[in-house]
Scaffold this motif. Structure first.
Motif, PDB file in Angstrom:
ATOM      1  N   ALA A  40      -7.868  23.984  11.056  1.00  0.00           N
ATOM      2  CA  ALA A  40      -8.914  23.237  10.359  1.00  0.00           C
ATOM      3  C   ALA A  40     -10.027  22.825  11.318  1.00  0.00           C
ATOM      4  O   ALA A  40     -11.216  22.923  10.994  1.00  0.00           O
ATOM      5  CB  ALA A  40      -8.306  22.011   9.693  1.00  0.00           C
ATOM      6  N   ASN A  41      -9.652  22.374  12.515  1.00  0.00           N
ATOM      7  CA  ASN A  41     -10.649  21.960  13.502  1.00  0.00           C
ATOM      8  C   ASN A  41     -11.475  23.141  13.993  1.00  0.00           C
ATOM      9  O   ASN A  41     -12.678  23.014  14.262  1.00  0.00           O
ATOM     10  CB  ASN A  41      -9.968  21.267  14.681  1.00  0.00           C
ATOM     11  CG  ASN A  41      -9.419  19.902  14.305  1.00  0.00           C
ATOM     12  OD1 ASN A  41      -9.936  19.248  13.401  1.00  0.00           O
ATOM     13  ND2 ASN A  41      -8.369  19.475  14.993  1.00  0.00           N
ATOM     14  N   LEU A  83      -4.693  31.194  18.442  1.00  0.00           N
ATOM     15  CA  LEU A  83      -5.858  30.902  17.607  1.00  0.00           C
ATOM     16  C   LEU A  83      -7.007  30.376  18.440  1.00  0.00           C
ATOM     17  O   LEU A  83      -8.170  30.725  18.217  1.00  0.00           O
ATOM     18  CB  LEU A  83      -5.511  29.844  16.544  1.00  0.00           C
ATOM     19  CG  LEU A  83      -4.570  30.210  15.407  1.00  0.00           C
ATOM     20  CD1 LEU A  83      -4.422  29.016  14.470  1.00  0.00           C
ATOM     21  CD2 LEU A  83      -5.066  31.425  14.648  1.00  0.00           C
ATOM     22  N   ALA A  84      -6.685  29.515  19.389  1.00  0.00           N
ATOM     23  CA  ALA A  84      -7.680  28.911  20.274  1.00  0.00           C
ATOM     24  C   ALA A  84      -7.234  29.112  21.716  1.00  0.00           C
ATOM     25  O   ALA A  84      -6.063  28.891  22.042  1.00  0.00           O
ATOM     26  CB  ALA A  84      -7.836  27.426  19.975  1.00  0.00           C
ATOM     27  N   ALA A  85      -8.162  29.519  22.570  1.00  0.00           N
ATOM     28  CA  ALA A  85      -7.836  29.744  23.979  1.00  0.00           C
ATOM     29  C   ALA A  85      -7.542  28.408  24.657  1.00  0.00           C
ATOM     30  O   ALA A  85      -8.349  27.481  24.601  1.00  0.00           O
ATOM     31  CB  ALA A  85      -8.987  30.443  24.681  1.00  0.00           C
ATOM     32  N   PRO A 140     -15.656  24.991  16.232  1.00  0.00           N
ATOM     33  CA  PRO A 140     -14.899  25.715  17.266  1.00  0.00           C
ATOM     34  C   PRO A 140     -15.285  25.334  18.695  1.00  0.00           C
ATOM     35  O   PRO A 140     -14.429  25.310  19.579  1.00  0.00           O
ATOM     36  CB  PRO A 140     -15.208  27.185  16.970  1.00  0.00           C
ATOM     37  CG  PRO A 140     -16.464  27.163  16.159  1.00  0.00           C
ATOM     38  CD  PRO A 140     -16.400  25.908  15.363  1.00  0.00           C
ATOM     39  N   LYS A 141     -16.557  25.020  18.939  1.00  0.00           N
ATOM     40  CA  LYS A 141     -16.968  24.645  20.293  1.00  0.00           C
ATOM     41  C   LYS A 141     -16.395  23.289  20.682  1.00  0.00           C
ATOM     42  O   LYS A 141     -16.073  23.064  21.858  1.00  0.00           O
ATOM     43  CB  LYS A 141     -18.490  24.618  20.397  1.00  0.00           C
ATOM     44  CG  LYS A 141     -19.144  25.985  20.369  1.00  0.00           C
ATOM     45  CD  LYS A 141     -18.620  26.906  21.465  1.00  0.00           C
ATOM     46  CE  LYS A 141     -19.016  26.447  22.863  1.00  0.00           C
ATOM     47  NZ  LYS A 141     -18.609  27.426  23.905  1.00  0.00           N
ATOM     48  N   ALA A 142     -16.240  22.392  19.727  1.00  0.00           N
ATOM     49  CA  ALA A 142     -15.632  21.101  20.022  1.00  0.00           C
ATOM     50  C   ALA A 142     -14.175  21.289  20.429  1.00  0.00           C
ATOM     51  O   ALA A 142     -13.679  20.618  21.344  1.00  0.00           O
ATOM     52  CB  ALA A 142     -15.734  20.169  18.808  1.00  0.00           C
ATOM     53  N   VAL A 143     -13.485  22.205  19.751  1.00  0.00           N
ATOM     54  CA  VAL A 143     -12.099  22.509  20.118  1.00  0.00           C
ATOM     55  C   VAL A 143     -12.049  23.106  21.518  1.00  0.00           C
ATOM     56  O   VAL A 143     -11.206  22.722  22.335  1.00  0.00           O
ATOM     57  CB  VAL A 143     -11.473  23.492  19.100  1.00  0.00           C
ATOM     58  CG1 VAL A 143     -10.086  23.937  19.578  1.00  0.00           C
ATOM     59  CG2 VAL A 143     -11.369  22.851  17.726  1.00  0.00           C
ATOM     60  N   GLU A 144     -12.957  24.010  21.817  1.00  0.00           N
ATOM     61  CA  GLU A 144     -12.999  24.624  23.147  1.00  0.00           C
ATOM     62  C   GLU A 144     -13.190  23.571  24.237  1.00  0.00           C
ATOM     63  O   GLU A 144     -12.494  23.587  25.264  1.00  0.00           O
ATOM     64  CB  GLU A 144     -14.127  25.647  23.212  1.00  0.00           C
ATOM     65  CG  GLU A 144     -14.252  26.328  24.569  1.00  0.00           C
ATOM     66  CD  GLU A 144     -15.411  27.295  24.640  1.00  0.00           C
ATOM     67  OE1 GLU A 144     -15.917  27.528  25.763  1.00  0.00           O
ATOM     68  OE2 GLU A 144     -15.822  27.824  23.585  1.00  0.00           O
TER      69      GLU A 144
END
Length: 252
Positions: free
Chosen positions: A226-227, A140-142, A232-236
């Protein structure tokens, strides 16, 4: 789909999430469960638990000939669980070569694809059925710290969507399980709360029964999605900082 009387094959079925799937199928009344394992002796404990229902099958999903042999042998399969996975904890650029990333892609993506290709005719001849692909929050997230593992799970997730569309006309449903942190050997390096493999298997069986396309199996996966929806940029950026944390902890 009705699980009682079904016949399943589980790749990487001798330990961790795969082992939990085998036991869950037996408990649900499956007629037979094939345990895909690279070494037959590693599945002896599961065969001993339910000798009338569990059969060990030599199966390394990075080897196409073994997949094809399993498909020829296991002609009664109605459910395929693609659980086998590889994680080498190497970086994409920092690794000395790309052998780790190549193996992760071979197992996590091409292994899954080849299993689906080999068993699709079997599922069709048996009236349809289900495919369950055990994926990851890393799909889902790299996750830079996961090197080739995360990209391989992205590819496997995309493939799951494509395969779902292709197999729908033959009454075969494809479910994707997004797994966060689970108490397995593969996740031994991960700190914090971990779900039990049996909990993931329960979610998987529910996905089969109710034909769910994609489901987050645990708290970490739910929170990650959810995050991502929120920022999404904060997760990245947070995942990128994991590399800096590694450098501090190892003194690099």
């Amino acid at each position: 789909m009705e699980l009682k009387g079904s016949v399943a094959i589980v790749t990487g079925g001798n330990r961790g999430i795969g082992e939990a799937f085998v036991r869950a199928f037996v408990a649900a009344g499956a007629k037979r469960v094939y345990v895909g394992t690279r070494t037959l002796s590693n599945a002896e404990h599961l065969v001993a638990e339910a000798p009338d229902h569990v059969v060990a099958v030599e199966l390394d999903v990075s080897k196409l000939k073994q997949i094809e042999a399993a498909a020829k042998k296991c002609t009664d399969v109605s459910v395929v669980v693609n659980n086998a996975g590889a994680f080498h904890n190497k970086r994409l650029i920092g690794a000395s070569d790309i052998s780790a990333a190549t193996d992760e892609m071979n197992v996590n993506y091409f292994g899954l694809l080849n299993m689906c290709r080999a068993f699709a005719p079997t599922l069709k001849s048996n009236g349809g059925g289900a495919v369950v692909n055990v994926l990851s929050g890393g799909g889902l997230a790299a996750v830079p710290a996961m090197g080739g593992y995360s990209p391989s799970k992205f590819a496997a997730r995309a493939a799951s969507t494509c395969i779902r569309a292709e197999l729908a006309p033959q009454n075969t449903h494809v479910s994707s399980l997004i797994v966060g942190s689970v108490d397995t050997r593969m996740a031994s390096h991960v700190a914090g709360l971990k779900e039990q493999p049996s909990d993931i298997a329960k979610v998987g069986l529910r996905a089969i029964k109710h034909s769910i396309d994609e489901v987050d199996t645990d708290r970490m996966a739910v929170e990650l999605r959810a995050n991502l929806a929120r920022d999404p940029k904060a997760v990245e950026r947070a995942l990128a900082r994991m590399l800096d944390a590694e450098k501090i902890s190892t003194g690099r």
